[in-house]
Design an enzyme around this catalytic site. Structure first.
Site, PDB file in Angstrom:
ATOM      1  N   ASP A 189       0.759  -1.027  -0.044  1.00 46.15           N
ATOM      2  CA  ASP A 189      -0.147   0.095   0.022  1.00 46.15           C
ATOM      3  C   ASP A 189       0.790   1.123   0.066  1.00 46.15           C
ATOM      4  O   ASP A 189       1.896   1.274   0.876  1.00 46.15           O
ATOM      5  CB  ASP A 189      -0.881  -0.072   1.223  1.00 46.15           C
ATOM      6  CG  ASP A 189      -1.967   0.973   1.020  1.00 46.15           C
ATOM      7  OD1 ASP A 189      -2.344   1.385   0.120  1.00 46.15           O
ATOM      8  OD2 ASP A 189      -2.720   1.175   2.105  1.00 46.15           O
ATOM      9  N   ARG A 241      -7.379   4.261  13.550  1.00 48.34           N
ATOM     10  CA  ARG A 241      -6.570   5.464  13.633  1.00 48.34           C
ATOM     11  C   ARG A 241      -5.923   5.370  15.247  1.00 48.34           C
ATOM     12  O   ARG A 241      -4.747   5.826  15.325  1.00 48.34           O
ATOM     13  CB  ARG A 241      -7.156   6.584  13.609  1.00 48.34           C
ATOM     14  CG  ARG A 241      -7.731   6.930  12.465  1.00 48.34           C
ATOM     15  CD  ARG A 241      -6.547   6.903  11.086  1.00 48.34           C
ATOM     16  NE  ARG A 241      -7.447   6.974   9.798  1.00 48.34           N
ATOM     17  CZ  ARG A 241      -6.580   6.529   8.803  1.00 48.34           C
ATOM     18  NH1 ARG A 241      -5.366   5.997   8.735  1.00 48.34           N
ATOM     19  NH2 ARG A 241      -7.167   6.740   7.642  1.00 48.34           N
ATOM     20  N   ARG A 247       0.538  15.810  13.125  1.00 47.81           N
ATOM     21  CA  ARG A 247       1.583  16.471  13.630  1.00 47.81           C
ATOM     22  C   ARG A 247       1.715  18.030  13.345  1.00 47.81           C
ATOM     23  O   ARG A 247       2.540  18.650  12.727  1.00 47.81           O
ATOM     24  CB  ARG A 247       2.767  15.991  12.897  1.00 47.81           C
ATOM     25  CG  ARG A 247       3.229  14.454  13.163  1.00 47.81           C
ATOM     26  CD  ARG A 247       4.328  13.861  12.363  1.00 47.81           C
ATOM     27  NE  ARG A 247       4.125  14.051  10.931  1.00 47.81           N
ATOM     28  CZ  ARG A 247       3.204  13.252  10.013  1.00 47.81           C
ATOM     29  NH1 ARG A 247       2.703  12.065  10.499  1.00 47.81           N
ATOM     30  NH2 ARG A 247       3.226  13.328   8.674  1.00 47.81           N
ATOM     31  N   ASP A 268      -9.057   0.512   2.347  1.00 42.72           N
ATOM     32  CA  ASP A 268      -7.912   0.116   3.253  1.00 42.72           C
ATOM     33  C   ASP A 268      -8.559   0.507   4.572  1.00 42.72           C
ATOM     34  O   ASP A 268      -8.223   1.566   5.084  1.00 42.72           O
ATOM     35  CB  ASP A 268      -6.521   0.739   2.875  1.00 42.72           C
ATOM     36  CG  ASP A 268      -5.719   0.660   4.194  1.00 42.72           C
ATOM     37  OD1 ASP A 268      -5.679  -0.407   4.616  1.00 42.72           O
ATOM     38  OD2 ASP A 268      -4.759   1.464   4.033  1.00 42.72           O
ATOM     39  N   GLU A 310      -9.075   3.914  -2.208  1.00 42.73           N
ATOM     40  CA  GLU A 310      -8.030   3.801  -2.962  1.00 42.73           C
ATOM     41  C   GLU A 310      -8.285   2.803  -4.290  1.00 42.73           C
ATOM     42  O   GLU A 310      -9.443   2.279  -4.523  1.00 42.73           O
ATOM     43  CB  GLU A 310      -7.032   2.941  -2.069  1.00 42.73           C
ATOM     44  CG  GLU A 310      -6.552   3.625  -0.804  1.00 42.73           C
ATOM     45  CD  GLU A 310      -5.166   3.127  -0.167  1.00 42.73           C
ATOM     46  OE1 GLU A 310      -4.506   2.413  -0.870  1.00 42.73           O
ATOM     47  OE2 GLU A 310      -5.197   3.210   0.958  1.00 42.73           O
ATOM     48  N   THR A 340      -8.787  -5.663   4.323  1.00 40.32           N
ATOM     49  CA  THR A 340      -8.840  -4.752   3.378  1.00 40.32           C
ATOM     50  C   THR A 340      -9.893  -5.303   2.167  1.00 40.32           C
ATOM     51  O   THR A 340      -9.825  -6.300   1.877  1.00 40.32           O
ATOM     52  CB  THR A 340      -7.461  -4.687   2.626  1.00 40.32           C
ATOM     53  OG1 THR A 340      -6.382  -4.431   3.748  1.00 40.32           O
ATOM     54  CG2 THR A 340      -7.157  -3.739   1.585  1.00 40.32           C
ATOM     55  N   GLU A 391     -10.109   4.124   3.900  1.00 39.75           N
ATOM     56  CA  GLU A 391      -9.304   4.668   3.002  1.00 39.75           C
ATOM     57  C   GLU A 391      -9.714   4.276   1.512  1.00 39.75           C
ATOM     58  O   GLU A 391      -9.604   3.182   1.253  1.00 39.75           O
ATOM     59  CB  GLU A 391      -7.783   4.413   3.191  1.00 39.75           C
ATOM     60  CG  GLU A 391      -7.329   5.127   4.465  1.00 39.75           C
ATOM     61  CD  GLU A 391      -5.700   4.966   4.747  1.00 39.75           C
ATOM     62  OE1 GLU A 391      -5.077   4.284   4.030  1.00 39.75           O
ATOM     63  OE2 GLU A 391      -5.165   5.757   5.703  1.00 39.75           O
ATOM     64  N   TYR A 414       1.094   5.688  -0.545  1.00 40.50           N
ATOM     65  CA  TYR A 414       0.729   6.808   0.422  1.00 40.50           C
ATOM     66  C   TYR A 414       0.991   8.302  -0.594  1.00 40.50           C
ATOM     67  O   TYR A 414       1.650   8.913  -0.381  1.00 40.50           O
ATOM     68  CB  TYR A 414       1.521   7.027   1.446  1.00 40.50           C
ATOM     69  CG  TYR A 414       1.330   7.764   2.481  1.00 40.50           C
ATOM     70  CD1 TYR A 414       0.237   8.126   3.116  1.00 40.50           C
ATOM     71  CD2 TYR A 414       2.164   8.963   2.842  1.00 40.50           C
ATOM     72  CE1 TYR A 414      -0.185   8.931   4.231  1.00 40.50           C
ATOM     73  CE2 TYR A 414       2.188   9.793   4.026  1.00 40.50           C
ATOM     74  CZ  TYR A 414       0.878   9.722   4.587  1.00 40.50           C
ATOM     75  OH  TYR A 414       0.758  10.857   5.563  1.00 40.50           O
ATOM     76  N   GLU A 461      -9.617  12.769   7.489  1.00 44.24           N
ATOM     77  CA  GLU A 461      -9.702  14.177   7.067  1.00 44.24           C
ATOM     78  C   GLU A 461     -11.066  14.608   6.931  1.00 44.24           C
ATOM     79  O   GLU A 461     -11.464  16.058   7.332  1.00 44.24           O
ATOM     80  CB  GLU A 461      -9.087  13.962   5.329  1.00 44.24           C
ATOM     81  CG  GLU A 461      -7.516  13.773   5.415  1.00 44.24           C
ATOM     82  CD  GLU A 461      -7.526  13.078   4.019  1.00 44.24           C
ATOM     83  OE1 GLU A 461      -7.036  13.674   3.284  1.00 44.24           O
ATOM     84  OE2 GLU A 461      -7.583  11.856   4.097  1.00 44.24           O
ATOM     85  N   LYS A 493      -4.225  -1.811  10.302  1.00 48.72           N
ATOM     86  CA  LYS A 493      -4.582  -2.199   8.799  1.00 48.72           C
ATOM     87  C   LYS A 493      -4.863  -3.584   8.487  1.00 48.72           C
ATOM     88  O   LYS A 493      -5.610  -3.639   7.492  1.00 48.72           O
ATOM     89  CB  LYS A 493      -3.345  -1.551   7.862  1.00 48.72           C
ATOM     90  CG  LYS A 493      -2.900  -0.137   8.397  1.00 48.72           C
ATOM     91  CD  LYS A 493      -3.786   0.754   7.313  1.00 48.72           C
ATOM     92  CE  LYS A 493      -3.059   2.147   7.465  1.00 48.72           C
ATOM     93  NZ  LYS A 493      -3.860   3.093   6.536  1.00 48.72           N
ATOM     94  N   GLN A 541      -3.226   2.854  15.222  1.00 46.23           N
ATOM     95  CA  GLN A 541      -2.048   3.297  14.451  1.00 46.23           C
ATOM     96  C   GLN A 541      -1.099   4.171  15.004  1.00 46.23           C
ATOM     97  O   GLN A 541       0.077   4.158  15.121  1.00 46.23           O
ATOM     98  CB  GLN A 541      -2.815   3.633  13.237  1.00 46.23           C
ATOM     99  CG  GLN A 541      -1.760   4.145  12.126  1.00 46.23           C
ATOM    100  CD  GLN A 541      -2.430   4.632  10.584  1.00 46.23           C
ATOM    101  OE1 GLN A 541      -3.587   4.734  10.759  1.00 46.23           O
ATOM    102  NE2 GLN A 541      -1.534   4.954   9.676  1.00 46.23           N
ATOM    103  N   HIS A 598      -3.551  14.127   0.612  1.00 38.78           N
ATOM    104  CA  HIS A 598      -3.719  13.109   1.894  1.00 38.78           C
ATOM    105  C   HIS A 598      -2.776  13.214   2.597  1.00 38.78           C
ATOM    106  O   HIS A 598      -2.848  13.334   3.987  1.00 38.78           O
ATOM    107  CB  HIS A 598      -3.984  11.928   1.424  1.00 38.78           C
ATOM    108  CG  HIS A 598      -4.228  10.747   2.454  1.00 38.78           C
ATOM    109  ND1 HIS A 598      -5.093  10.696   3.401  1.00 38.78           N
ATOM    110  CD2 HIS A 598      -3.188   9.900   2.746  1.00 38.78           C
ATOM    111  CE1 HIS A 598      -4.913   9.761   4.366  1.00 38.78           C
ATOM    112  NE2 HIS A 598      -3.868   9.242   4.022  1.00 38.78           N
TER     113      HIS A 598
HETATM  114 CA    CA Z   1      -3.959   3.096   2.753  1.00 30.85          CA
END
Ligand code: CA
Length: 394
Positions: free
Chosen positions: A110, A220, A126, A216, A184, A240, A182, A112, A341, A236, A223, A117
């Site tokens: 996978d 959170r 962060r 995906d 994708e 999936t 997610e 990114y 998001e 994760k 993670q 994103h």
């Molecule tokens: Ca992903």
């Protein structure tokens, strides 16, 4: 394009310009390979093509391994069959068959690769630091996922449990409270490569057969605590989901667009004269409400670049390898590919059409991701839904 004898609805994801492959079972019979056409599926184990023996399998892998010449010959032959004498005994209504995971997933990677994103993620998780890491515009960042827990659309997703930590408190174990999605786009490898020999970005079409949609699922809270300092792991690997149909690259020729300009220019092994930006418009539906429309065409790193990167160290490809694009997010808030998001980490909950308010997924919630792309002759190429309902933690 000649007319097909298959009864076609006025609007369909599966015109004769698409012809995606899947694995299905007619009622009471074993799985076999079929091709979607309108609301129907044609049983390819029963009709005369250059890959008839491979189509008796319960996965697409034997057909995928045959390579681009056979893929093209079969595609031509299917157009002949679907516009020739009716093969009605081998045609099944999609509503009456069971759809299975179309490929036996070999390795799962996978990426990114959406700048929007990655930037949003940096800002949310962060704050006060540079949102993109120093490597991000030099290589397609990725990680290896868990091939054995890739499931077909419609498979329920059990809420994962795991270890989390709330700031200032000791670590705790329990069901994830921040379960996310997610959206994708996934790429399916047909032709393997030798270990020790990198695959060039220009050889994308010699190895990759087609495209699926991917959800995906991501926990959170798990993670955030486990990914220090390594990447995603248990957050994760619990599930999936992929769409049941693999759309051939050949069906997406008219969806090809120039990807965004890359600045700084990437290293030579990441350059290609074959741009594979794709004008795929994604839609995310949450309990019946469309909450976002992510545009895949804005992805910074393309599928050929991802393929070149994942093999540049000599890692080999295997038939059935699946690599996903990374969360597809556009620049606008209603174009993001994750709930992280969409609700800004749950801090700005949204109201669905039925009046429910949500930050992250609750038990019983259903998420459906679908997508379309422009096809030949002004048609629409669809991918089939990738849907899943959240079941409570045991
Ligand atoms: Ca992903």
């Amino acid at each position: 394009m000649r007319e097909t004898w298959v009864p076609m609805p006025e609007v369909t994801d599966f015109p004769i310009q698409n012809l995606p492959y899947g694995v299905f079972s007619p009622p009471g019979r074993p799985p076999r390979v079929g091709v979607a056409i309108g609301d129907h599926v044609l049983d390819l184990s029963e009709v005369d093509t250059p890959a008839r023996a491979e189509f008796a399998a319960a996965t697409l892998n034997p057909f995928l391994a045959r390579g681009p010449e056979v893929w093209a010959a079969v595609r031509d032959r299917l157009v002949d069959l679907l516009t020739g004498e009716p093969l009605t005994p081998y045609l099944h209504a999609q509503a009456e068959v069971e759809l299975h995971l179309p490929i036996e997933v070999a390795d799962y990677v996978d990426f990114y690769s959406s700048e929007h994103h990655a930037t949003n993620g940096g800002r949310i998780l962060r704050p006060g630091t540079e949102p993109l890491s120093a490597n991000w515009k030099h290589l397609p960042v990725g990680y290896h996922g868990r091939a054995g827990t890739v499931v077909v659309s419609g498979t329920p997703v059990v809420r994962p449990s795991g270890q989390t930590r709330t700031r200032g408190e000791p670590p705790a174990y329990g069901p994830s409270q921040r379960l996310d999605i997610e959206a994708e786009v996934g790429f399916v490898v047909g032709v393997p490569s030798a270990q020790g020999e990198p695959v060039s970005a220009d050889d994308f079409e010699a190895h990759v057969f087609g495209v699926v949609l991917v959800n995906d699922w991501s926990a959170r809270d798990i993670q955030a605590w486990e990914s220090q300092p390594l990447g995603p792991f248990l957050a994760k690997s619990f599930a999936t989901s992929v769409s049941p149909w693999v759309v051939p690259l050949a069906a997406l020729e008219h969806a090809r667009v120039d990807p965004p300009a890359q600045d700084p220019p990437p290293l030579a092994y990441l350059r290609t004269d074959q741009p594979w930006g794709l004008d795929i418009s994604i839609e995310i539906e949450w309990n019946g409400t469309v909450v976002s429309r992510p545009p895949y065409r804005q992805m910074y790193w393309t599928a050929p670049q991802q393929l070149a990167h994942l093999t540049v160290n000599g890692a080999s490809l295997r038939t059935g390898d699946l690599y996903a694009s990374g969360t597809v997010s556009g620049p606008e808030r209603d174009q993001v590919g994750s709930l992280l998001e969409l609700t800004w980490n749950g801090r700005e909950p949204i109201t669905l059409g039925n009046g429910e308010t949500r930050g992250f997924l609750e038990d019983g919630d259903t998420v459906t991701i679908r997508a379309t792309a422009p096809g030949k002759d002004g048609t629409t190429i669809g991918f089939g839904d990738v849907a899943g309902v959240i079941q409570p933690a045991p």
